[in-house]
Design an enzyme around this catalytic site. Structure first.
Site, PDB file in Angstrom:
ATOM      1  N   GLY A   1       0.973  -1.194  -0.082  1.00  0.00           N
ATOM      2  CA  GLY A   1       0.064   0.019   0.114  1.00  0.00           C
ATOM      3  C   GLY A   1       0.960   1.177   0.077  1.00  0.00           C
ATOM      4  O   GLY A   1       2.101   1.063   0.292  1.00  0.00           O
ATOM      5  N   LYS A   2       0.250   2.400  -0.391  1.00  0.00           N
ATOM      6  CA  LYS A   2       0.902   3.532  -0.226  1.00  0.00           C
ATOM      7  C   LYS A   2       0.117   4.905  -0.361  1.00  0.00           C
ATOM      8  O   LYS A   2      -1.031   4.527  -0.821  1.00  0.00           O
ATOM      9  CB  LYS A   2       2.051   3.892  -1.426  1.00  0.00           C
ATOM     10  CG  LYS A   2       3.235   4.799  -1.097  1.00  0.00           C
ATOM     11  CD  LYS A   2       4.257   3.924  -0.394  1.00  0.00           C
ATOM     12  CE  LYS A   2       5.270   4.762  -0.233  1.00  0.00           C
ATOM     13  NZ  LYS A   2       6.684   4.074   0.736  1.00  0.00           N
ATOM     14  N   GLY A   3       0.477   6.000   0.474  1.00  0.00           N
ATOM     15  CA  GLY A   3      -0.378   6.975   0.581  1.00  0.00           C
ATOM     16  C   GLY A   3       0.466   8.331   0.201  1.00  0.00           C
ATOM     17  O   GLY A   3       1.734   8.461   0.203  1.00  0.00           O
TER      18      GLY A   3
END
Length: 422
Positions: free
Chosen positions: A111-113
């Protein structure tokens, strides 16, 4: 001089990530259906983040959270604050996290933001309000068993504390495991702040054995002086290496005799920059990549080493502390020249590995000593390095492709065994 090909080189991080995946998929002879599943992000969330500024006006920032794959466990990945954040960049970083977690064998997906903003222009209060509203907007898809954010570029343990508190307030109970990279007083892990750099050090020691280079007498250049870059510079210096060049976002410094890293850290803390550090030659940040050295550690952002400058890179070993600092075209040039490259999904996996340890400690409310953390991390990284090196040799390819073959195969097998619902 840059060649025409250099200007035509693909620099979109997500397109690069797909190229790297497809290269490994070709070696593994994956079928078209599996390729489609593994190359697409499972979930992409775009949010508007309204923030009341100190002057009373409201500015709206755009934020993202991408979950690439959860076949092997909940999504895991950092949050970055940067003016140049794009959805494609976040998608690429999320996919790299999937392969990174699989490379070191921890039970997470990727995941990444990110939020498009200039954190240097925001006050502490504005950053807190931005963080809390962003956390609230992505709250429906994050959690200890869903998606666990962590610090990344221009975010830190304070950012994670704000997110943890916000999610805890929304859900009515303290959720220590909703993020990692927290302060130790809030369920953070000992050793987490320097874990990315320490993991790189362990991988670098293995690379030096392969290339028969003595780290104690090696000349090292570090491109980037944030948390990971500054820590790795200090750690390799403690190992006996001579750090001849470092840089922050504004200036590089060089000294053939070696830079006193602890003094440089003090100077950076006192002045906010490496500029005017005494006893060194000032150079541009880009020149740090090209200095005469044995080991180069790119620790800034993507696309630092491209076809336009790779011909002037002099290092014999490159260990990627940043995500995606080397383009595919540059990979091929370095491989042809015999440069040993430790890819990002192995070299900087120490951060997510100790994040995993933090998450485990939070789940059980039972915390480990720093010695135990570092010892377990070293074992994990050394085991992963040997598996990647063996895979690269078995397929007669470079270390990056070896890492991808290993990682993609693990995720593909998990996907195959789980099947497709419904």
């Amino acid at each position: 001089m840059a060649t025409k090909a250099a200007f035509q080189e693909e620099l979109n991080p997500f397109e690069i990530a797909k190229q790297q995946f497809n290269r490994a998929a070709d070696y593994l002879e994956l079928d078209a259906s599996t390729r489609q599943v593994l190359s697409n992000a499972k979930r992409q969330l775009i949010v508007s983040v309204p923030v009341k500024m100190d002057g009373g006006d409201v500015q709206v920032f755009e934020g993202y959270r991408v979950q690439h794959n959860i076949a092997r466990g909940p999504a895991k990945g950092g949050i970055r604050y940067h003016p140049n954040v794009t959805l494609d960049e976040v998608k690429a970083l999320a996919s790299w996290m999937t392969w990174k977690c699989a490379t070191v064998g921890i039970p997470y997906g990727g995941g990444k933001g990110g939020v498009i903003c200039d954190p240097k222009s925001l006050s502490t209060n504005e950053l807190e309000r931005l963080t809390r509203r962003y956390a609230f907007e992505i709250a429906p898809i994050i959690g200890p068993d869903r998606d666990i954010p962590a610090p990344d570029v221009y975010t830190d343990e304070q950012t994670m504390a704000w997110i943890m508190d916000t999610i805890s307030m929304v859900r009515g109970h303290t959720e220590l495991g909703v993020v990692t990279g927290k302060p130790v007083s809030l369920g953070g892990s000992l050793g987490r702040s320097e874990a990315t750099a320490r993991g790189c050090l362990y991988a670098l020691r293995e690379a030096c054995r392969v290339k028969n280079i003595d780290l104690k007498s090696a000349r090292v250049a570090v491109h980037g002086f944030g948390n990971a870059g500054a820590n790795v510079a200090r750690l390799v210096e403690e190992d006996g290496a001579r750090v001849v060049a470092v840089c922050d976002s504004k200036v590089g410094i060089y000294s053939e005799k070696g830079i006193d890293i602890k003094a440089a850290l003090r100077h950076k803390k006192e002045t906010g920059s490496l500029a005017e550090f005494p006893g060194v030659k000032e150079i541009s940040p880009a020149e740090v990549l090209l200095v005469d050295c044995d080991i180069l550690l790119p620790a800034a952002l993507e696309n630092a080493i491209t076809l336009s400058n790779v011909g002037n890179v002099k290092a014999r070993i490159i260990a990627e502390l940043a995500n995606g600092p080397t383009t595919p075209g540059s990979d091929r040039v370095l491989d042809q020249r015999g440069v040993f490259l430790v890819p990002d999904i192995l070299a900087n996996a120490g951060g997510v590995t100790v994040s995993y340890y933090e998450w485990v400690q939070d789940q059980y409310s039972f915390f480990w000593s720093e010695r135990q953390i570092n010892k377990t991390l070293e074992k994990t990284i050394r085991t992963a390095f040997k598996a990647v090196h063996q895979t690269a040799r078995r397929y007669d390819t470079d270390m990056r492709t070896g890492a991808y073959i290993l990682a993609v195969d693990r995720v593909a097998e998990a996907t195959r065994v789980r099947g497709i619902f419904p």
